[in-house]
Design a protein around this motif. Structure first.
Motif, mmCIF file in Angstrom:
data_model
loop_
_atom_site.group_PDB
_atom_site.id
_atom_site.type_symbol
_atom_site.label_atom_id
_atom_site.label_comp_id
_atom_site.label_asym_id
_atom_site.label_seq_id
_atom_site.Cartn_x
_atom_site.Cartn_y
_atom_site.Cartn_z
ATOM 1 N N SER A 20 -7.274 2.889 1.538
ATOM 2 C CA SER A 20 -6.374 3.524 2.503
ATOM 3 C C SER A 20 -5.420 2.532 3.142
ATOM 4 O O SER A 20 -4.249 2.824 3.363
ATOM 5 C CB SER A 20 -7.204 4.238 3.578
ATOM 6 O OG SER A 20 -6.367 4.757 4.586
ATOM 7 N N GLU A 21 -5.924 1.321 3.441
ATOM 8 C CA GLU A 21 -5.092 0.335 4.133
ATOM 9 C C GLU A 21 -3.948 -0.193 3.273
ATOM 10 O O GLU A 21 -3.023 -0.840 3.780
ATOM 11 C CB GLU A 21 -5.957 -0.838 4.605
ATOM 12 C CG GLU A 21 -6.926 -0.517 5.729
ATOM 13 C CD GLU A 21 -8.155 0.242 5.227
ATOM 14 O OE1 GLU A 21 -8.344 0.314 3.988
ATOM 15 O OE2 GLU A 21 -8.909 0.785 6.068
ATOM 16 N N LYS A 67 -3.935 9.451 1.419
ATOM 17 C CA LYS A 67 -4.252 8.063 1.070
ATOM 18 C C LYS A 67 -5.565 8.044 0.280
ATOM 19 O O LYS A 67 -6.641 7.784 0.816
ATOM 20 C CB LYS A 67 -4.379 7.210 2.335
ATOM 21 C CG LYS A 67 -3.090 7.139 3.140
ATOM 22 C CD LYS A 67 -3.311 6.376 4.440
ATOM 23 C CE LYS A 67 -2.050 6.309 5.279
ATOM 24 N NZ LYS A 67 -2.269 5.626 6.582
ATOM 25 N N GLY A 114 6.182 5.631 -1.147
ATOM 26 C CA GLY A 114 5.140 5.531 -0.131
ATOM 27 C C GLY A 114 5.771 5.821 1.222
ATOM 28 O O GLY A 114 6.923 5.461 1.477
ATOM 29 N N TYR A 131 -1.772 1.604 1.560
ATOM 30 C CA TYR A 131 -0.587 2.470 1.545
ATOM 31 C C TYR A 131 0.402 2.045 2.613
ATOM 32 O O TYR A 131 0.025 1.612 3.714
ATOM 33 C CB TYR A 131 -0.993 3.932 1.744
ATOM 34 C CG TYR A 131 -1.701 4.537 0.542
ATOM 35 C CD1 TYR A 131 -1.002 5.260 -0.409
ATOM 36 C CD2 TYR A 131 -3.072 4.365 0.373
ATOM 37 C CE1 TYR A 131 -1.652 5.819 -1.511
ATOM 38 C CE2 TYR A 131 -3.730 4.899 -0.719
ATOM 39 C CZ TYR A 131 -3.016 5.625 -1.665
ATOM 40 O OH TYR A 131 -3.669 6.161 -2.742
ATOM 41 N N TYR A 141 -0.750 10.725 5.642
ATOM 42 C CA TYR A 141 -0.070 10.793 4.359
ATOM 43 C C TYR A 141 0.061 9.405 3.741
ATOM 44 O O TYR A 141 0.288 8.420 4.431
ATOM 45 C CB TYR A 141 1.327 11.395 4.520
ATOM 46 C CG TYR A 141 1.356 12.706 5.250
ATOM 47 C CD1 TYR A 141 0.732 13.828 4.710
ATOM 48 C CD2 TYR A 141 1.990 12.828 6.487
ATOM 49 C CE1 TYR A 141 0.749 15.030 5.384
ATOM 50 C CE2 TYR A 141 2.020 14.031 7.162
ATOM 51 C CZ TYR A 141 1.395 15.133 6.616
ATOM 52 O OH TYR A 141 1.401 16.324 7.270
ATOM 53 N N GLY A 142 -0.033 9.342 2.426
ATOM 54 C CA GLY A 142 0.159 8.067 1.725
ATOM 55 C C GLY A 142 1.358 8.066 0.809
ATOM 56 O O GLY A 142 2.022 7.047 0.634
ATOM 57 N N THR A 201 -8.413 6.869 -2.096
ATOM 58 C CA THR A 201 -9.011 5.634 -2.597
ATOM 59 C C THR A 201 -9.147 5.754 -4.111
ATOM 60 O O THR A 201 -9.865 6.633 -4.606
ATOM 61 C CB THR A 201 -10.388 5.393 -1.961
ATOM 62 O OG1 THR A 201 -10.226 5.213 -0.543
ATOM 63 C CG2 THR A 201 -11.047 4.144 -2.557
#
Length: 546
Positions: A85-86, A159, A193, A88, A96-97, A161
């Motif tokens: 997640s981090e 987002k 993104g 994105y 949202y991603g 994984t």
């Protein structure tokens, strides 16, 4: 192309693949979110297909879709590590991603399909309890939106994984905006993104962190990597072309020492030494090395050691030290009287007797040769040749070729003194003797004088301009070749020595050239001139053929 340019090509050829590897795997390749638009088609494009009317009759919110179209979008982890997640490009609080924009189209529906594993569904949907029932709804990160002002439809993806190699697909159903009366093709979807809030370091984060990358156009490598690969291919091609077609296939000597080197000695060994010196100068181009090579550079073995001895004495070289810039070459060991000169065996030279074709002989026994050079045979008919007087052409007493003939063939007995000082004065109808000062003059005189007999270094005959008038004589049927020396004991050969005045100092031009001649590419030149190498015989100190 200069050597410096070649070095730069080699450096760049190494630097580019390293840069490509770091870019592909350490920068963008480590975290790469890939996407592919696997389908983007209008329902009208399938009008002639079975059941196509079902597509055209699709309805949403009570109305029939206008110019319906379908987009199948594939999202994948195209990098080498797990995407979390981090990674994105979005504010941490934003669910949202990924944002996909469809210009001139509105989104009617979006469906998740074909995730690589079912665990990915949990990023899109959740179960909600309402009273006694449970239903599945989309999570906040999985949404669609339509903006009538700028006439765009968008979908937002969460987002997710994505383990290495993981993927999922979304099928998007779209239609033309109701107020749009045009029929132009729709623009391609834009995938990006979500940026979140702007910070001063965001450009760096975008470079080093996740970025949506179109992968259908480069399934092997990214576009920058392809540029690097093509540049590398071009560099390799340029360097290969330079190596194969521009530069001669020669390695430079291990040491090119600045200075002028003076050579002396054997005229028989001179062609090989001259060729080696010219090659050495070419390889040391730019190193300020000079080797004068005049017509009278080589005057004979005896004169060579005399000149070397004189140069050392004039330079005042103390005992225990050596002259840096002089070398002399001799056929066999020099005579006594030069206690400061140090010999070093270099090569084996093969010599041959040569006769004028009018003599009518090709093979002589050892005793017959001794009778000829002793003056006991004055006409070739006496030993089975033509009725032609013998004209004996000798080298001067300082010649190493002559001294080798005396020791190896004539059993130590010197030929009688000349009858004419000038070979041109020999009477064609009478026996006579004369002397010359060089191998070249020897061959010319023998070829132009009927019944003449002389001698020279064996390989000097074949390429000489007077070769058509000469015959190389075999001795008891043994050929004057290096193979003949080794296998049949052909007798007329000698060790070629290089003399220095004292021990040539390390780092001197004399030591450098001698090393080139005996340990480096100069050996190939000696071989080409028909010489055996002392460095290759079983006992290099004695330098005798096997």
């Amino acid at each position: 192309m200069s050597e410096q340019a070649e070095q730069w090509i080699a450096i760049l050829s190494l630097a580019f693949p390293v840069a490509a590897f770091l870019w592909e795997f350490a920068v963008v390749g480590r975290k790469r979110l890939g996407y592919r638009v696997q389908m983007d088609t209008l329902a009208a494009d399938a009008a002639d297909k079975p059941y196509a009317d079902v597509l055209g009759d699709m309805r949403h919110d009570g109305h029939q879709l206008k110019d319906p179209s379908f987009v199948l979008l594939r999202i994948e982890n195209a990098g080498s590590t797990k995407i979390v997640s981090e990674d994105y490009l979005a504010d941490p609080a934003d669910p949202y991603g990924i944002k996909v924009t469809f210009r001139d189209r509105r989104v009617a529906a979006v469906v998740l399909t074909d995730p690589s594993n079912n665990a990915l569904r949990d990023f899109f949907f959740e179960e909600v309890t309402e009273g006694d029932s449970v239903r599945t709804v989309a999570k906040p990160g999985f949404r669609r939106n339509n903006n009538a002002v700028d006439r765009t439809g968008t979908i937002r993806l969460p987002k997710v994984t994505l383990p290495r190699g993981a993927e999922y697909k979304v099928l998007v159903v779209l239609e033309r905006w109701p107020a749009d009366t045009g029929t132009d093709p729709f623009p391609d979807p834009v995938v990006q993104g979500t940026d979140g809030q702007e910070r001063w370091y965001d450009p760096l984060i975008r470079l080093l962190r996740l970025k949506a990358t179109r992968t259908e156009s480069h399934v092997f490598a990214s576009r920058p990597a392809w540029w690097v690969i093509w540049i590398l291919i071009a560099a390799v091609a340029v360097q290969a072309n330079f190596t194969l077609f521009v530069r001669e296939d020669k390695r430079p000597p291990l040491d090119c020492v600045k200075g002028t080197l003076y050579l002396h000695g054997s005229t028989a060994f001179a062609p090989a030494v001259r060729a080696a010196a010219q090659d050495y100068l070419a390889r040391c181009d730019g190193a300020d090395v000079h080797i004068p090579l005049a017509d009278d550079t080589f005057k004979g073995s005896t004169d060579g050691v005399t000149d070397l001895d004189k140069a050392g004495k004039e330079a005042g070289i103390p005992v225990g030290e050596g002259l840096r810039d002089h070398l002399a070459f001799t056929d066999g060991l020099a005579s006594d009287g030069h206690p400061r000169l140090i010999p070093r065996p270099v090569a084996l030279s093969v010599f041959t007797l040569v006769v004028n074709k009018d003599a009518g002989v090709e093979n002589l026994k050892l005793d017959q040769i001794r009778d000829v050079f002793a003056g006991r045979v004055k006409n070739w008919s006496d030993i089975g040749g033509n009725d032609v007087p013998v004209h004996l052409v000798n080298r001067d007493p300082g010649s190493g070729t002559r001294s080798t003939l005396v020791t190896k063939v004539l059993a130590g007995k010197e030929p009688p003194q000349f009858t004419e000082t000038d070979c041109a004065a020999l009477d064609p109808k009478r026996y006579g003797r004369c002397e010359v000062t060089s191998t070249d003059t020897m061959l010319n005189t023998t070829a132009s004088t009927p019944g003449a007999v002389g001698y020279s270094e064996a390989t000097a005959v074949a390429g000489h301009r007077a070769a058509d008038g000469l015959v190389k004589v075999t001795i008891d049927g043994r050929q004057p070749t290096a193979e003949g020396v080794g296998t049949t004991n052909y007798p007329y050969w000698q060790t070629e020595f290089a003399y220095t005045y004292g021990e040539a100092p390390a780092g001197s031009v004399a030591a450098a050239f001698l090393n080139f001649l005996t340990q480096q590419s100069g050996r190939d030149i000696l071989r080409d001139h028909g010489h055996g190498l002392c460095s290759e015989v079983q006992n290099s100190g004695e330098c005798r053929p096997a």
